[in-house]
Design a protein around this motif. Structure first.
Motif, PDB file in Angstrom:
ATOM      1  N   PRO A 102       0.807  -1.236   0.000  1.00 18.30           N
ATOM      2  CA  PRO A 102       0.000   0.000   0.000  1.00 18.30           C
ATOM      3  C   PRO A 102       0.832   1.275   0.000  1.00 18.30           C
ATOM      4  O   PRO A 102       0.447   2.262  -0.644  1.00 18.30           O
ATOM      5  N   SER A 103       1.960   1.281   0.717  1.00 19.27           N
ATOM      6  CA  SER A 103       2.808   2.481   0.733  1.00 19.27           C
ATOM      7  C   SER A 103       3.421   2.748  -0.637  1.00 19.27           C
ATOM      8  O   SER A 103       3.616   3.897  -1.040  1.00 19.27           O
ATOM      9  N   LYS A 106       0.726   4.264  -2.850  1.00 19.61           N
ATOM     10  CA  LYS A 106       0.571   5.671  -2.475  1.00 19.61           C
ATOM     11  C   LYS A 106       1.668   6.523  -3.103  1.00 19.61           C
ATOM     12  O   LYS A 106       1.401   7.614  -3.622  1.00 19.61           O
ATOM     13  N   ASN A 256      -6.573  -4.465   1.178  1.00 19.43           N
ATOM     14  CA  ASN A 256      -5.915  -3.700   2.249  1.00 19.43           C
ATOM     15  C   ASN A 256      -5.889  -2.203   1.958  1.00 19.43           C
ATOM     16  O   ASN A 256      -5.007  -1.490   2.460  1.00 19.43           O
ATOM     17  N   SER A 258      -6.844   1.522   2.491  1.00 16.34           N
ATOM     18  CA  SER A 258      -7.277   2.280   3.662  1.00 16.34           C
ATOM     19  C   SER A 258      -8.529   3.100   3.323  1.00 16.34           C
ATOM     20  O   SER A 258      -8.813   3.366   2.149  1.00 16.34           O
ATOM     21  N   ASP A 260      -8.925   6.279   3.669  1.00 19.21           N
ATOM     22  CA  ASP A 260      -8.491   7.494   2.962  1.00 19.21           C
ATOM     23  C   ASP A 260      -8.221   7.203   1.489  1.00 19.21           C
ATOM     24  O   ASP A 260      -8.515   8.028   0.621  1.00 19.21           O
ATOM     25  N   CYS A 261      -7.664   6.036   1.224  1.00 19.39           N
ATOM     26  CA  CYS A 261      -7.390   5.632  -0.154  1.00 19.39           C
ATOM     27  C   CYS A 261      -8.692   5.508  -0.942  1.00 19.39           C
ATOM     28  O   CYS A 261      -8.806   6.028  -2.055  1.00 19.39           O
ATOM     29  N   TYR A 287      -4.957  11.314   2.412  1.00 14.02           N
ATOM     30  CA  TYR A 287      -4.268  10.075   2.046  1.00 14.02           C
ATOM     31  C   TYR A 287      -2.763  10.289   1.874  1.00 14.02           C
ATOM     32  O   TYR A 287      -1.954   9.405   2.170  1.00 14.02           O
TER      33      TYR A 287
END
Length: 420
Positions: A102-103, A106, A256, A258, A260-261, A287
């Motif tokens: 996920p990072s 982003k 997974n 989030s 905010d995502c 986000y």
């Protein structure tokens, strides 16, 4: 092209094919884009949207760098030489069984939005945002393929069938070319979902099927929005049955992602372009808060480092800030003093012009007989040999009538100059 050695074909599109090549001059690997169209002259080459856009947008850390333009006039062939990247985003996620970190997702989208924000700020929108046009070098993102780009303030209508269908915004699908830069943000939302879920969000088989797939997930928009689109539409019937979409949340349950995502994806995929967020708003979404703060911190550290280097260099050269201030004050004081001296000399020169020039012989003769003092007398006779005065003047007479300090100072100055 004799300066480059072609190695292998990287990809092929409707208007061009891209090769990996090696520069025979530097030995570095580059990407060569060979255009399929033939160009009659250099003016046509310079008027290409892609070349004009890249000249305007370069350099930027998240936009592909154009190294060289090769045009062969006899054959009309055109070749663009770019920096070489590892792969595109589609190749990066193709065939994956595990979701991306996920990072990392982003970070990818943050870089993409920075490129789009810079592009929109410079009055250009891309019109073909898709994973194939987003290139990767390690984890560094660069936006490429500006062949479909358009100026934001240009007149409508635009080209109707623009962008790859799966990433085409509703205003592009439903109207006859009445859309704007917000279509790029729709494309970002589609790309963002795809690299998270590892499958396309709206894989329509044709124009109408594409609209239905959008309605199945987002639901049909309010009637006033469809009526607004209908004013600029002739190629499609607007007989859509009202329906509630399944929503994006259910499609990303196991990814997974989030909250905010998911919220950002929703705001990027708002049906009405007037309500859809722009690139700057997307960058400042919650986000990306950590990335924005980290970027601000890095910028602050960079500025502090630059200041330290400048201060160190100035101290090594013997010229620090404090000395600079003292030096500047001294320069100012010297300047003031020079002005005072200049004004004094100017006034003195005016006064000296009113006094007749002295006769050197008379001055020398009278100077020998000057200062005849008789201290025994009460009057203390003091004789001054002045150019315009032929007889001695007593001290008492000088005090009473004839004493003029300005004239005497001027006369003394002449005497001193002549004595030298």
């Amino acid at each position: 092209m004799n300066q480059y050695k072609l190695i292998n074909l990287k990809g092929e599109g409707t208007f061009s094919e891209v090769w990996m090549a090696e520069s025979l001059r530097t030995g570095k690997l580059v990407a060569i884009k060979c255009m399929k169209n033939v160009f009659a002259n250099e003016e046509q080459v310079n008027n290409l949207r892609e070349i004009q856009a890249l000249r305007r947008l370069s350099p930027h850390e998240h936009i592909i760098t154009l190294h060289e333009i090769l045009y062969d006039k006899p054959s009309g062939r055109l070749v663009l030489v770019f920096e070489l990247m590892d792969c595109n985003l589609y190749e990066h996620i193709k065939g994956r069984n595990k979701y991306l970190n996920p990072s990392k997702v982003k970070f990818y989208i943050f870089q993409l939005l920075k490129a789009i924000e810079f592009m929109h700020r410079n009055n250009i929108f891309h019109r073909d945002i898709k994973p194939e046009n987003i290139l990767l070098l390690g984890d560094h993102i660069k936006l490429a393929d500006f062949g479909s780009c358009k100026r934001i303030n240009s007149e409508h209508p635009y080209t109707e069938y623009i962008s790859t269908r799966w990433y085409r915004a509703p205003e592009c699908l439903l109207t006859d070319g009445y859309y704007d830069y917000k279509m790029d943000l729709w494309g970002v939302g589609c790309v963002m979902f795809e690299i998270i879920g590892l499958h396309p969000l709206f894989p329509g088989n044709n124009e109408l099927d594409q609209v239905h797939k959008i309605h199945n997930i987002l639901g049909t928009p309010p009637k006033e929005i469809l009526d607004r689109f209908k004013k600029h539409a002739t190629h499609m019937e607007f007989d859509f049955q009202p329906q509630h979409g399944t929503g994006i949340d259910k499609l990303l349950v196991n990814s997974n992602a989030s909250p905010d995502c998911i919220d950002l994806i929703r705001k990027l995929l708002i049906y009405d372009p007037d309500q859809r967020i722009n690139a700057n708003q997307a960058i400042n979404h919650e986000y990306f808060r950590e990335l924005v703060e980290q970027e601000q911190y890095n910028l602050l550290q960079s500025n502090l480092k630059t200041q330290k280097v400048l201060k160190k260099n100035s101290m090594q050269s013997g010229y620090d800030d404090k000395q600079s201030r003292v030096g500047n004050e001294n320069l100012i004081e010297d300047d003031r003093s020079s002005k005072r001296v200049y004004n004094y000399n100017k006034q003195s020169s005016k006064k000296s012009q009113s006094i007749p020039p002295p006769n050197k012989k008379k001055v020398e003769t009278s100077f020998k007989n000057s200062y005849a003092h008789d201290l025994s007398t009460e009057e203390e006779t003091m004789k001054f040999a002045l150019p315009q005065i032929n007889k001695p003047i007593t001290y008492a007479q000088t005090l009473k009538k004839t004493y003029d300090p300005k004239k005497i100072k001027t006369q003394k100055r002449y005497l001193k100059q002549l004595s030298r």
